[in-house]
Design a protein around this motif. Structure first.
Motif, PDB file in Angstrom:
ATOM      1  N   ASP A   1      -7.631  -6.359  -1.941  1.00  0.00           N
ATOM      2  CA  ASP A   1      -7.092  -5.791  -2.427  1.00  0.00           C
ATOM      3  C   ASP A   1      -5.550  -6.257  -3.536  1.00  0.00           C
ATOM      4  O   ASP A   1      -5.716  -6.918  -4.902  1.00  0.00           O
ATOM      5  CB  ASP A   1      -6.480  -4.175  -2.271  1.00  0.00           C
ATOM      6  CG  ASP A   1      -7.583  -3.406  -2.477  1.00  0.00           C
ATOM      7  OD1 ASP A   1      -9.273  -3.596  -2.307  1.00  0.00           O
ATOM      8  OD2 ASP A   1      -7.569  -2.903  -1.223  1.00  0.00           O
ATOM      9  N   VAL A   2      -4.967  -6.858  -2.707  1.00  0.00           N
ATOM     10  CA  VAL A   2      -3.094  -7.048  -2.790  1.00  0.00           C
ATOM     11  C   VAL A   2      -3.760  -9.113  -3.331  1.00  0.00           C
ATOM     12  O   VAL A   2      -3.143  -9.013  -4.169  1.00  0.00           O
ATOM     13  CB  VAL A   2      -2.325  -7.591  -1.571  1.00  0.00           C
ATOM     14  CG1 VAL A   2      -1.083  -7.855  -2.025  1.00  0.00           C
ATOM     15  CG2 VAL A   2      -2.061  -6.000  -1.582  1.00  0.00           C
TER      16      VAL A   2
ATOM     17  N   VAL B   1       1.584  -5.115   3.630  1.00  0.00           N
ATOM     18  CA  VAL B   1       0.906  -4.461   3.512  1.00  0.00           C
ATOM     19  C   VAL B   1      -0.678  -4.679   4.663  1.00  0.00           C
ATOM     20  O   VAL B   1       0.467  -5.764   6.122  1.00  0.00           O
ATOM     21  CB  VAL B   1      -0.442  -5.340   2.350  1.00  0.00           C
ATOM     22  CG1 VAL B   1      -0.588  -7.331   2.766  1.00  0.00           C
ATOM     23  CG2 VAL B   1      -2.169  -5.129   2.288  1.00  0.00           C
TER      24      VAL B   1
ATOM     25  N   ARG C   1      -5.216  -8.684  -7.095  1.00  0.00           N
ATOM     26  CA  ARG C   1      -4.534  -7.567  -8.103  1.00  0.00           C
ATOM     27  C   ARG C   1      -2.960  -8.575  -8.535  1.00  0.00           C
ATOM     28  O   ARG C   1      -2.426  -8.323  -9.469  1.00  0.00           O
ATOM     29  CB  ARG C   1      -3.667  -5.809  -7.921  1.00  0.00           C
ATOM     30  CG  ARG C   1      -3.185  -5.864  -6.451  1.00  0.00           C
ATOM     31  CD  ARG C   1      -3.197  -4.215  -6.883  1.00  0.00           C
ATOM     32  NE  ARG C   1      -2.486  -3.848  -5.636  1.00  0.00           N
ATOM     33  CZ  ARG C   1      -1.389  -3.303  -5.253  1.00  0.00           C
ATOM     34  NH1 ARG C   1      -0.257  -3.845  -7.242  1.00  0.00           N
ATOM     35  NH2 ARG C   1      -0.770  -3.174  -4.511  1.00  0.00           N
ATOM     36  N   TRP C   2      -2.521  -8.994  -7.495  1.00  0.00           N
ATOM     37  CA  TRP C   2      -0.769  -9.312  -7.357  1.00  0.00           C
ATOM     38  C   TRP C   2      -0.502  -9.896  -8.600  1.00  0.00           C
ATOM     39  O   TRP C   2       0.682  -9.974  -9.202  1.00  0.00           O
ATOM     40  CB  TRP C   2      -0.243  -9.680  -5.942  1.00  0.00           C
ATOM     41  CG  TRP C   2      -0.741 -11.598  -5.788  1.00  0.00           C
ATOM     42  CD1 TRP C   2      -1.951 -11.822  -5.395  1.00  0.00           C
ATOM     43  CD2 TRP C   2      -0.332 -11.986  -6.158  1.00  0.00           C
ATOM     44  NE1 TRP C   2      -1.994 -13.242  -5.237  1.00  0.00           N
ATOM     45  CE2 TRP C   2      -0.440 -13.696  -5.950  1.00  0.00           C
ATOM     46  CE3 TRP C   2       1.382 -12.524  -6.754  1.00  0.00           C
ATOM     47  CZ2 TRP C   2       0.116 -14.643  -5.946  1.00  0.00           C
ATOM     48  CZ3 TRP C   2       2.111 -13.781  -7.126  1.00  0.00           C
ATOM     49  CH2 TRP C   2       1.236 -14.443  -7.030  1.00  0.00           C
TER      50      TRP C   2
ATOM     51  N   ALA D   1       0.721  -1.420  -0.016  1.00  0.00           N
ATOM     52  CA  ALA D   1      -0.258  -0.143  -0.074  1.00  0.00           C
ATOM     53  C   ALA D   1       0.312   1.396  -0.298  1.00  0.00           C
ATOM     54  O   ALA D   1       1.972   1.526  -0.563  1.00  0.00           O
ATOM     55  CB  ALA D   1      -0.976  -0.255   1.312  1.00  0.00           C
TER      56      ALA D   1
ATOM     57  N   ASN E   1      -4.708   0.087  -0.266  1.00  0.00           N
ATOM     58  CA  ASN E   1      -4.417  -1.210  -0.655  1.00  0.00           C
ATOM     59  C   ASN E   1      -4.800  -1.852   0.632  1.00  0.00           C
ATOM     60  O   ASN E   1      -4.106  -1.474   1.779  1.00  0.00           O
ATOM     61  CB  ASN E   1      -3.390  -1.692  -0.890  1.00  0.00           C
ATOM     62  CG  ASN E   1      -4.492  -2.277  -3.089  1.00  0.00           C
ATOM     63  OD1 ASN E   1      -2.724  -3.106  -3.723  1.00  0.00           O
ATOM     64  ND2 ASN E   1      -5.165  -1.232  -2.947  1.00  0.00           N
ATOM     65  N   THR E   2      -6.006  -2.899   0.601  1.00  0.00           N
ATOM     66  CA  THR E   2      -5.375  -3.191   1.763  1.00  0.00           C
ATOM     67  C   THR E   2      -5.850  -5.055   1.288  1.00  0.00           C
ATOM     68  O   THR E   2      -4.847  -5.517   0.047  1.00  0.00           O
ATOM     69  CB  THR E   2      -7.525  -4.231   2.186  1.00  0.00           C
ATOM     70  OG1 THR E   2      -7.624  -4.832   1.088  1.00  0.00           O
ATOM     71  CG2 THR E   2      -8.349  -2.373   3.283  1.00  0.00           C
TER      72      THR E   2
ATOM     73  N   VAL F   1       0.199   1.039  -3.798  1.00  0.00           N
ATOM     74  CA  VAL F   1      -0.996   1.415  -4.078  1.00  0.00           C
ATOM     75  C   VAL F   1      -1.823   2.210  -2.760  1.00  0.00           C
ATOM     76  O   VAL F   1      -2.213   0.859  -1.970  1.00  0.00           O
ATOM     77  CB  VAL F   1      -2.429   0.434  -4.979  1.00  0.00           C
ATOM     78  CG1 VAL F   1      -3.702   1.105  -5.171  1.00  0.00           C
ATOM     79  CG2 VAL F   1      -1.589  -0.027  -6.205  1.00  0.00           C
TER      80      VAL F   1
END
Length: 280
Positions: free
Chosen positions: A138-139, A163, A142-143, A95, A134-135, A131
């Protein structure tokens, strides 16, 4: 490093830092505000130079309740290091702290770590995919899509993950947060990707710090179960005057400046980084 006298009343008996040493028992509880504050003295870098030589994330919607146990871990791939010149693709995912937000030099801890990860046998290509806001959820989402294109053509794939503060801010349960981390680690290691986890840093708020410390313990446990290096940033910095002063002087009082990012970089570089990279 000096202890902050105004926090002395919160100290329990000294305990060894987690992450590099033994991890704490698993805890699958929700974040609460009634746990006692627990700060313990731990080794940390001396005041970092502001030239980088050494030494709040936005809320997200709450996640659904997660199962109370981490998934069973059975890696299906081995991570190998080639002889001779190594073509390494290294991706940093996280994040705002990973992105280096608030550093007037634009380096953050990631830039400082990469600058000191130079070796004759290492052909390193590094990417910062931090980003803001980000939580861990979220990771998780998208990772893979963002990292794999950057690893294309690289013979050695490395993932550095940091994170969790956004999880605390969003009210995510402890169980969901640690499960998200476990899923990322398991998916990466099963794909033959080397993973390194950088822990959470303290804030100026005692209540927030109680929640962050609890999540840091949980993250250390998740990593310990998988033999993955976890760097404890919370305890060394919770009693570090320069870290706290850097936060207090920042515009948002949540992200450090160049001195604070230098301290995180120092902790990363001196807690298993070269061993993880198999550098002598």
């Amino acid at each position: 490093m000096s202890d902050r006298s105004d926090r002395a009343e919160h100290h329990d008996a000294p305990r060894e830092p987690y992450g590099v040493g033994p991890a704490y028992p698993s805890s699958h509880t929700r974040f609460t505000t009634d746990a006692p504050s627990r700060y313990a003295a731990a080794s940390a870098p001396e005041a970092a130079a502001t030239d980088g030589a050494a030494p709040a994330a936005s809320p997200a919607p709450p996640a659904a309740t997660a199962p109370s146990e981490d998934p069973y871990y059975a890696p299906s791939a081995e991570f190998t290091v080639a002889e001779g010149l190594r073509d390494v693709g290294m991706v940093f995912v996280g994040a705002s702290m990973t992105a280096g937000y608030g550093d007037p030099k634009g380096l953050g801890w990631v830039g400082r770590v990469v600058a000191r990860t130079q070796h004759p046998d290492l052909d390193l290509t590094a990417y910062n995919l931090g980003v803001r806001g980000n939580t861990s959820a979220d990771v998780v989402a998208r990772w893979g899509a963002e990292c794999h294109p950057r690893w294309k053509g690289r013979s050695e794939r490395r993932l550095v993950l940091s994170v969790g503060t956004g999880d605390v801010l969003s009210g995510m349960t402890m169980a969901r947060s640690r499960l998200n981390l476990a899923n990322i680690l398991d998916e990466a290691t099963n794909a033959g990707i080397g993973v390194f986890v950088v822990g959470l840093a303290p804030t100026l708020d005692d209540e927030m710090n109680r929640k962050i410390e609890a999540l840091a313990e949980a993250q250390a446990d998740v990593c310990s179960r998988r033999g993955i290096t976890y760097v404890d940033c919370f305890r060394p910095l919770a009693t570090h005057d320069q870290w706290m002063a850097d936060l207090a002087a920042s515009p948002d009082r949540a992200h450090p400046g160049q001195a604070g990012y230098g301290l995180i970089a120092w902790l990363v570089l001196h807690n298993g980084w070269n061993d993880w990279l198999s550098l002598s």
